[in-house]
Scaffold this active site. Structure first.
Site, mmCIF file in Angstrom:
data_model
loop_
_atom_site.group_PDB
_atom_site.id
_atom_site.type_symbol
_atom_site.label_atom_id
_atom_site.label_comp_id
_atom_site.label_asym_id
_atom_site.label_seq_id
_atom_site.Cartn_x
_atom_site.Cartn_y
_atom_site.Cartn_z
ATOM 1 N N ASP A 1 0.821 -1.219 0.000
ATOM 2 C CA ASP A 1 0.000 0.000 0.000
ATOM 3 C C ASP A 1 0.853 1.266 0.000
ATOM 4 O O ASP A 1 1.958 1.282 0.543
ATOM 5 C CB ASP A 1 -0.897 -0.027 1.245
ATOM 6 C CG ASP A 1 -2.025 0.974 1.143
ATOM 7 O OD1 ASP A 1 -2.274 1.506 0.046
ATOM 8 O OD2 ASP A 1 -2.663 1.231 2.178
ATOM 9 N N ASN B 1 -10.431 -3.209 -6.588
ATOM 10 C CA ASN B 1 -9.576 -2.320 -7.395
ATOM 11 C C ASN B 1 -10.107 -2.078 -8.809
ATOM 12 O O ASN B 1 -9.643 -1.169 -9.507
ATOM 13 C CB ASN B 1 -8.135 -2.841 -7.469
ATOM 14 C CG ASN B 1 -7.356 -2.671 -6.179
ATOM 15 O OD1 ASN B 1 -6.449 -3.430 -5.878
ATOM 16 N ND2 ASN B 1 -7.701 -1.652 -5.385
HETATM 17 C C1 FPP Z 1 -2.132 0.002 -3.238
HETATM 18 O O1 FPP Z 1 -1.604 1.304 -3.193
HETATM 19 C C2 FPP Z 1 -1.544 -0.703 -4.344
HETATM 20 C C3 FPP Z 1 -2.229 -1.319 -5.344
HETATM 21 C C4 FPP Z 1 -3.696 -1.335 -5.396
HETATM 22 C C5 FPP Z 1 -1.526 -1.963 -6.458
HETATM 23 C C6 FPP Z 1 -0.314 -2.721 -6.049
HETATM 24 C C7 FPP Z 1 0.367 -3.158 -7.259
HETATM 25 C C8 FPP Z 1 1.687 -3.162 -7.446
HETATM 26 C C9 FPP Z 1 2.676 -2.807 -6.414
HETATM 27 C C10 FPP Z 1 2.230 -3.619 -8.727
HETATM 28 C C11 FPP Z 1 2.116 -5.087 -8.751
HETATM 29 C C12 FPP Z 1 2.857 -5.602 -9.838
HETATM 30 C C13 FPP Z 1 3.186 -6.861 -9.947
HETATM 31 C C14 FPP Z 1 4.148 -7.205 -10.974
HETATM 32 C C15 FPP Z 1 2.639 -7.931 -9.070
HETATM 33 P P1 FPP Z 1 -2.525 2.529 -3.526
HETATM 34 O O2 FPP Z 1 -2.506 2.749 -4.987
HETATM 35 O O3 FPP Z 1 -3.895 2.290 -2.970
HETATM 36 O O4 FPP Z 1 -1.794 3.673 -2.792
HETATM 37 P P2 FPP Z 1 -2.485 4.901 -2.052
HETATM 38 O O5 FPP Z 1 -3.253 4.341 -0.903
HETATM 39 O O6 FPP Z 1 -1.324 5.715 -1.617
HETATM 40 O O7 FPP Z 1 -3.343 5.598 -3.063
#
Ligand code: FPP
Length: 234
Positions: free
Chosen positions: A15, A63
């Site tokens: 996250d 998501n």
């Molecule tokens: C949450 O942070 C993250 C996600 C919903 C996506 C996670 C995906 C990756 C790290 C890439 C994965 C790739 C592979 C190759 C498995 P957020 O976007 O909700 O962050 P925020 O809370 O700061 O908005």
């Protein structure tokens, strides 16, 4: 650190990518790109520290509500990762996908099935990738499979116990979940491995996922090692 102080299976809630990018005046997908780099490094750190298995929350059932370009950005990172591991000749990592792959683009779905099949005998490490995954959906799926077996007469309702349910979860071939690490300052599970988390230790950290380092992993493992796990006993 003694071996029994090392968690066998860690869950990572990756996250904070969006906030990390925003702090730099960059688009959210820039944060996911950095997050995917950390994901790859984190697998190596886990191996180096003697962890057997790690499951990463890459894309939840919720998501899909994100903007289209963010979703396709994450999917393209996944495509790139699949390409990368195919190139790694000496890979001893087993890949297990948690979640309903059928809603992913067909090329990704097919490639993931192929990757799971080809890596099934790899024993060095197990990497779980949760994609289109939700803990509640996982339990509902197990309930449906059990209901089908009851209707067909294969089992009767008295046969249903925790072991039977566990064997129908995506994690059935993984060691028990010992620890969940959630960076970014949020303190909740967000539908991640909710059955498996029943006795897992939870470590919440303020660092944003793209800044997560091997040192952070070591400090979470040290916190795990210092806890007194009683599993309901005294
Ligand atoms: C949450 O942070 C993250 C996600 C919903 C996506 C996670 C995906 C990756 C790290 C890439 C994965 C790739 C592979 C190759 C498995 P957020 O976007 O909700 O962050 P925020 O809370 O700061 O908005």
């Amino acid at each position: 650190m003694e071996d029994n102080r090392i968690p066998r299976h860690i869950g990572f809630i990756m996250d904070g990518n969006g906030r990390w990018a925003k702090k730099r005046g960059m688009p959210r997908n820039y944060g996911h790109t950095k997050g995917a780099d950390v994901f790859k490094k984190c697998i190596d750190w886990c191996k180096e520290l003697g962890v057997e298995c790690a499951t990463f929350y890459a894309f939840s059932t919720e998501n899909w509500n994100r903007p289209k370009d963010e979703i396709s950005g994450i999917m393209n990172l996944l495509r790139r990762y699949i390409k990368d591991i195919r190139k790694t000749a000496d890979n001893d990592t087993r890949i297990i996908v948690l979640g309903d792959k059928s809603r992913l683009d067909k090329d990704i779905c097919d490639d993931l099935i192929d990757l799971e099949e080809k890596s099934v005998n790899n024993r060095g490490f197990t990497a779980g990738i949760a994609l289109n995954y939700g803990g509640r959906a996982e339990i509902v799926r197990a309930a449906q499979l059990i209901a089908n077996d009851c209707v067909s007469g294969k089992i009767s309702p008295e046969d249903i116990d925790e072991e039977l349910v566990e064997n129908l979860l995506y994690t059935s071939e993984m060691p028990p979940l010992d620890l969940i690490i959630r960076p970014s300052g949020e303190k909740r599970l967000s539908n991640f491995l909710i059955w498996q988390a029943a006795y897992a230790e939870l470590v919440f950290m303020d660092v944003l996922w793209p800044d997560f380092t091997k040192k952070d992993l070591q400090s979470a493992i040290e916190e795990f090692a210092a806890r007194n796990r009683r599993f309901g006993g005294i």
